[in-house]
Design a protein around this motif. Structure first.
Motif, PDB file in Angstrom:
ATOM      1  N   ALA A  81      38.633  37.262  38.565  1.00  0.00           N
ATOM      2  CA  ALA A  81      37.725  37.532  39.683  1.00  0.00           C
ATOM      3  C   ALA A  81      36.277  37.372  39.249  1.00  0.00           C
ATOM      4  CB  ALA A  81      37.954  38.942  40.208  1.00  0.00           C
ATOM      5  N   ARG A 102      31.207  36.122  51.729  1.00  0.00           N
ATOM      6  CA  ARG A 102      31.940  37.370  51.934  1.00  0.00           C
ATOM      7  C   ARG A 102      33.407  37.111  51.671  1.00  0.00           C
ATOM      8  NH1 ARG A 102      32.410  39.763  56.580  1.00  0.00           N
ATOM      9  NH2 ARG A 102      32.068  41.873  55.925  1.00  0.00           N
ATOM     10  N   PRO A 103      34.093  37.934  50.931  1.00  0.00           N
ATOM     11  CA  PRO A 103      33.666  39.138  50.235  1.00  0.00           C
ATOM     12  C   PRO A 103      32.851  38.819  48.984  1.00  0.00           C
ATOM     13  CG  PRO A 103      35.955  38.681  49.733  1.00  0.00           C
ATOM     14  CD  PRO A 103      35.535  37.659  50.738  1.00  0.00           C
ATOM     15  N   SER A 104      32.319  39.886  48.365  1.00  0.00           N
ATOM     16  CA  SER A 104      31.444  39.670  47.214  1.00  0.00           C
ATOM     17  C   SER A 104      32.237  39.457  45.924  1.00  0.00           C
ATOM     18  CB  SER A 104      30.481  40.844  47.061  1.00  0.00           C
ATOM     19  OG  SER A 104      31.213  42.040  46.932  1.00  0.00           O
ATOM     20  N   ARG A 105      33.550  39.501  46.011  1.00  0.00           N
ATOM     21  CA  ARG A 105      34.383  39.192  44.838  1.00  0.00           C
ATOM     22  C   ARG A 105      35.288  38.005  45.219  1.00  0.00           C
ATOM     23  NH1 ARG A 105      38.616  43.229  41.858  1.00  0.00           N
ATOM     24  NH2 ARG A 105      36.892  43.623  40.478  1.00  0.00           N
TER      25      ARG A 105
END
Lengths: 180, 250
Positions: free
Chosen positions: A54, A74-77
């Protein structure tokens, strides 16, 4: 000359039927799964799904992505899967109103494979065709944030083409920043 | 020898004049509708139609801004997660992510929200951190989500229970001994009005759009569009008949 009973009435009915056909012929949005994301990862990684890695996107990552994508991601991962030199990443980006889920295989800083996995828009699904996605093969990310290859547009699918091109740039960028 | 009677030109029952008159009567109402809505559109900025938000329940339902069925909710710590027709809400705010809610659990710094096909992770401020799709889950559809006595997140999917790792990157089968407190999704009829208001606010659905759709007939679906098309064609026919009648009379 219009003389009442015959021609006038026939023209009237012709117009009515024609308009009804046009009105009823409107297209509808539908979600089409071309390939399950897990199957795409398996096919790119020799039949298995490797352990996921990740990337936690920091503010500076998001700033760069904003230049590539037009907005932050989006998302931040973002999850990725690595098999040998290859990195597989699955990204979502809005075409017109719905997200297009696309799988990317990047190897040695070049795009190896692109596949539209889930398409949810009513029009523009032509971007799934290999004749279009093959254009990305071998593309790299230039210093200016542009792809090294010119991607030809598809008439009627401009927004989907743009979304795929932007995701390709992000996929190459993610390959640059992932822990090696 | 008697002369043959003069051949009389047979006149149709529906001559141009009658068509003109009947079309005029039939079209009076649709034309009035088009003229009024056209004027409203022309002056929508002055009238504030482009900014004024629609709150009418009927219109929101008509534009599918209000989902079908009843809203449902799950409580996770101090958070409330709701779902209404596939639209997800986090403490009354509409989320971009969607799906059929199966539950939600809270960790000290995260909220984990499970739908049938994906699991979403948010921080305590509601920022979207992570998504576990079909490729990252043990199986889909997800049936339940809960936490065991040691605080681990447990998913029930594919006929078994699975423990998610703390970073959500991996999962393993849960042992039989794990005692799990499962998240429960309940009906939330009382939250309907608040969720409807959140949907209306988030959609940015203004009167300008309603008037535009009234003008084009889209508000009444395909029959409305067909009626407007028919009115436009009939106006063209009416104009041609009018020109013909004018020259015939002179």
């Amino acid at each position: 000359m219009v003389t009442g009973t015959g021609t006038g009435r026939r023209v009237g009915w012709f117009c009515a039927v024609g308009l009804m056909a046009l009105t009823l012929g409107a297209s509808r949005a539908a979600t089409t799964v071309y390939e399950k994301p897990s199957n795409f990862i398996r096919s790119a990684c020799g039949g298995v799904i490797p352990a996921a890695g990740a990337i936690d996107l920091t503010a500076s990552h998001q700033a760069r992505i904003k230049r590539l994508l037009g907005h932050t991601y989006r998302p931040s991962r973002v999850r990725y899967w690595v098999s040998g030199q290859r990195m597989v990443v699955i990204l979502d980006e809005i075409g017109k109103t719905q997200p297009i889920t696309t799988g990317f295989v990047v190897s040695g800083g070049r795009i190896e494979r692109v596949k539209v996995l889930i398409y949810r828009e009513s029009i523009g699904a032509e971007v799934r065709r290999t004749s279009f996605t093959n254009q990305f093969r071998g593309a790299t990310l230039g210093g200016s944030g542009k792809l090294s290859r010119r991607i030809h547009n598809i008439a009627g699918a401009t927004l989907s083409v743009r979304a795929l091109s932007e995701m390709a740039r992000v996929a190459l960028y993610l390959n640059e920043i992932r822990p090696k | 020898m008697s002369e043959a009677p003069p051949i009389q030109k047979k006149r149709g029952l529906w001559g141009p004049r009658r068509w003109h008159r009947c079309l005029g009567v039939v079209l009076a109402l649709p034309l009035l509708w088009l003229c009024v809505t056209g004027l409203l559109l022309q002056h929508q900025e002055g009238l504030g139609l482009a900014e004024r938000k629609v709150s009418s329940g009927w219109l929101l339902k008509r534009y599918k801004q209000v989902p079908a069925g009843e809203p449902r909710e799950a409580r996770a710590g101090r958070f409330t997660v709701s779902e209404w027709g596939g639209v997800l809400f986090f403490d009354g705010q509409v989320l971009e992510e969607g799906g059929t809610l199966v539950g939600a659990v809270a960790k000290p710094a995260e909220l984990i929200l499970a739908t049938e096909n994906a699991v979403f992770v948010y921080d305590s401020q509601g920022s979207y951190l992570d998504r576990l799709g079909e490729e990252s889950l043990p199986a889909v559809p997800v049936a339940r989500i809960g936490r065991d006595s040691s605080g681990r997140v447990i998913l029930e999917a594919g006929g078994g229970s699975h423990v998610l790792s703390d970073d959500f990157l991996s999962h393993e089968k849960a042992g039989r001994e794990a005692e799990v407190v499962w998240s429960v999704v309940t009906e939330a009829g009382g939250a309907r009005a608040a969720l409807q208001a959140a949907l209306a606010e988030g959609a940015g659905f203004t009167w300008g759009r309603v008037v535009t759709d009234l003008h084009s007939g889209r508000l009444f679906g395909k029959p409305g569009r067909f009626l407007v098309d028919l009115t436009a064609v009939a106006v063209i026919v009416l104009t041609l008949f009018g020109i013909r009648l004018f020259f015939k009379r002179t």
